[in-house]
Design an enzyme around this catalytic site. Structure first.
Site, PDB file in Angstrom:
ATOM      1  CE1 TYR A 144      17.780   9.055 -19.360  1.00 57.42           C
ATOM      2  CE2 TYR A 144      19.100   9.954 -17.584  1.00 57.42           C
ATOM      3  CZ  TYR A 144      18.471   8.875 -18.187  1.00 57.42           C
ATOM      4  OH  TYR A 144      18.544   7.634 -17.602  1.00 57.42           O
ATOM      5  CG  ASP A 239      15.380  16.451 -14.167  1.00 58.94           C
ATOM      6  OD1 ASP A 239      16.097  16.493 -13.155  1.00 58.94           O
ATOM      7  OD2 ASP A 239      15.315  15.476 -14.932  1.00 58.94           O
ATOM      8  CE  LYS A 267      23.084  12.367 -12.529  1.00 61.93           C
ATOM      9  NZ  LYS A 267      22.269  12.659 -13.667  1.00 61.93           N
TER      10      LYS A 267
HETATM   11  C1  LIG Z   1      20.973  11.702 -14.010  1.00 66.16           C
HETATM   12  C2  LIG Z   1      19.686  12.368 -14.314  1.00 66.16           C
HETATM   13  C3  LIG Z   1      18.451  11.807 -14.008  1.00 66.16           C
HETATM   14  C4  LIG Z   1      18.321  10.399 -13.524  1.00 66.16           C
HETATM   15  O1  LIG Z   1      18.891  10.193 -12.283  1.00 66.16           O
HETATM   16  P1  LIG Z   1      19.261   8.676 -11.860  1.00 66.16           P
HETATM   17  O2  LIG Z   1      19.701   8.830 -10.441  1.00 66.16           O
HETATM   18  O3  LIG Z   1      20.320   8.234 -12.795  1.00 66.16           O
HETATM   19  O4  LIG Z   1      18.016   7.884 -12.000  1.00 66.16           O
HETATM   20  C5  LIG Z   1      17.316  12.560 -14.187  1.00 66.16           C
HETATM   21  N1  LIG Z   1      17.379  13.809 -14.676  1.00 66.16           N
HETATM   22  C6  LIG Z   1      18.543  14.383 -14.994  1.00 66.16           C
HETATM   23  C7  LIG Z   1      18.561  15.790 -15.502  1.00 66.16           C
HETATM   24  C8  LIG Z   1      19.733  13.682 -14.861  1.00 66.16           C
HETATM   25  O5  LIG Z   1      20.879  14.234 -15.245  1.00 66.16           O
END
Ligand SMILES: *Cc1c(COP(=O)(O)O)cnc(C)c1O
Length: 427
Positions: A144, A239, A267
């Protein structure tokens, strides 16, 4: 357990907000019942509006590695707010956060701050496309990367939980340039590249999958991806929105000692406020406007409150023994849960990297999304409610990682294992 106030709050919220929530997985629809509305958090605990106390393993979905309302973070936010919340002009503290990130994350020589993980991945991919002059991108099944249109193909927990292979509202044309391959399978990556010679701008993945439960890379997998992408001039993007500053101060790339070309963060680097960042090698980041021609902007990017909360959080993470503590507390929890499933003869796959962990109700070994999908979600549902009843708050989905924070005490862990053992005995 009393939850009538939460129920009423949810009934009201649904009159004004789709599903009553501002992000789909907060809705408890896949475990049945209604979400708990939260009044406050402190340390390892959250308290709902009915007055119930829970030991929290969601941690706002990852950011709160210091726990709720950490005094240093709150004080940093408070003192910063007194001087104004946004200027739309640069401030020295943005440079301070950027410097901390550049010094911590091996692949990042230049970094741009944004407001969410979604913006980070969207922007990184734009830069990779601008840099290579290629259109196609390659992603991994069920990784994701936020809710970017063309990244919602095979996009992990929210989408997996809701049983959509894709999202509505995304024109086929938008996803046409997105290729997908399974995790932990370098041959599939090689095949995709060979079928699209000189057309793929980047390979983006979560180095540890954290949105389909927790799925670690097989030994050597990330190295293989590094070699293949380098050979074909493809930008390798990690990511690390979840894994950055979580599995190690330098993220999964320093944990596994593999350096991508670009990295996305979010995060933890916002300490619980909205933030994201993307960065990479100097010659790639040179493409970003105003230095280069790849446009990317943000009214509130690098805003004082988020940046200050991030700096306060990351400073705490440089204290000695921090990652050892996360490791040992999470290990104790995972070992306790494994002993409990074994004792009660329950088919389970326990997965953990550092303070990210998952218990899948499956007899299979989970190494990719297909493996994760074998998990018994009905059994998870019973497990989830058993834990809630006993004051343990985990994500309302079989496919969302659990997070141990620095504030989880040995007592918290022991109480959690004891509660989980009782629940598992009755499954
Ligand atoms: C949470 C998440 C995102 C998206 O971040 P948001 O601040 O919710 O837009 C992207 N990549 C990973 C791996 C994530 O866990």
């Amino acid at each position: 357990m009393e939850s009538s106030k939460s129920l009423a709050a949810w009934q009201k919220s649904q009159q004004f907000i789709p599903g009553g929530v501002n992000s789909p997985v907060r809705n408890f629809s896949k475990v049945g019942g209604h979400p708990r509305f939260i009044e406050r958090g402190e340390g390892s605990k959250i308290y709902d509006i009915d007055g119930n106390e829970y030991i929290d393993y969601v941690a706002s979905w990852g950011p709160l590695v210091l726990g709720h309302a950490h005094p240093s973070v709150i004080e940093a936010i408070r003192s910063t707010a007194l001087n104004g919340t946004s200027f739309g002009a640069p401030t020295p503290r943005e440079t301070e956060l950027a410097e901390i990130i550049v010094n911590a994350v091996p692949s990042i020589e230049r970094v741009r701050l944004v407001n969410s993980g979604t913006e980070a991945t969207m922007s990184a991919i734009r830069v990779a496309r601008g840099y290579t002059g290629r259109d196609k991108i390659l992603k991994i099944d069920s990784c994701y990367h936020g809710h970017v249109d063309y990244l919602l193909a095979k996009a992990g927990s929210g989408v997996a939980t809701f049983g959509l292979s894709d999202s509505g509202g995304v024109p086929e044309d938008f996803a046409r340039n997105t290729l997908t391959a399974p995790f932990n399978n370098p041959d599939a990556i090689r095949e995709a590249i060979e079928a699209n010679p000189d057309e793929i701008a980047c390979l983006i993945l979560e180095p540890i999958m954290g949105n389909m439960g927790v799925i670690p890379p097989r030994e050597g997998y990330l190295n293989q991806l590094r070699e293949i992408t380098e050979e074909h001039g493809i930008v390798l993007i990690f990511d690390e929105v979840i894994t950055g500053f979580r599995v190690a101060y330098g993220g999964a790339q320093s944990y596994y000692n593999v350096t991508p070309d670009m990295t996305c963060l979010g995060k933890i680097i916002g300490g619980g406020l909205p933030v994201g960042a993307y960065g990479g090698k100097r010659d790639i980041m040179r493409c970003v406007a105003p230095e280069g021609d790849v446009y990317q902007a943000g009214t509130l990017s690098g805003n004082p409150l988020a940046v200050t909360a991030g700096i306060a959080t990351l400073k705490k993470l440089t204290e000695p023994g921090v990652y050892e503590r996360l490791e040992s507390r999470a290990a104790a929890l995972a070992e306790g849960l494994a002993a409990a499933t074994q004792k009660h003869g329950i088919d389970a796959w326990h997965s953990r990297v550092g303070s990210m962990l998952m218990l899948y109700f499956t007899p299979e070994t989970v190494t990719d999304a297909d493996g994760a999908r074998t998990a018994d979600t009905e059994r998870f549902q019973q497990y989830f409610w058993g834990l809630i009843e006993r004051g343990i708050y985990v994500a309302p989905s079989q496919f969302e990682a659990g997070f141990v924070s620095l504030v989880h005490s040995e007592e918290d862990i022991n109480n959690t294992v004891e509660a989980a053992t009782q629940v598992l005995a009755n499954l």
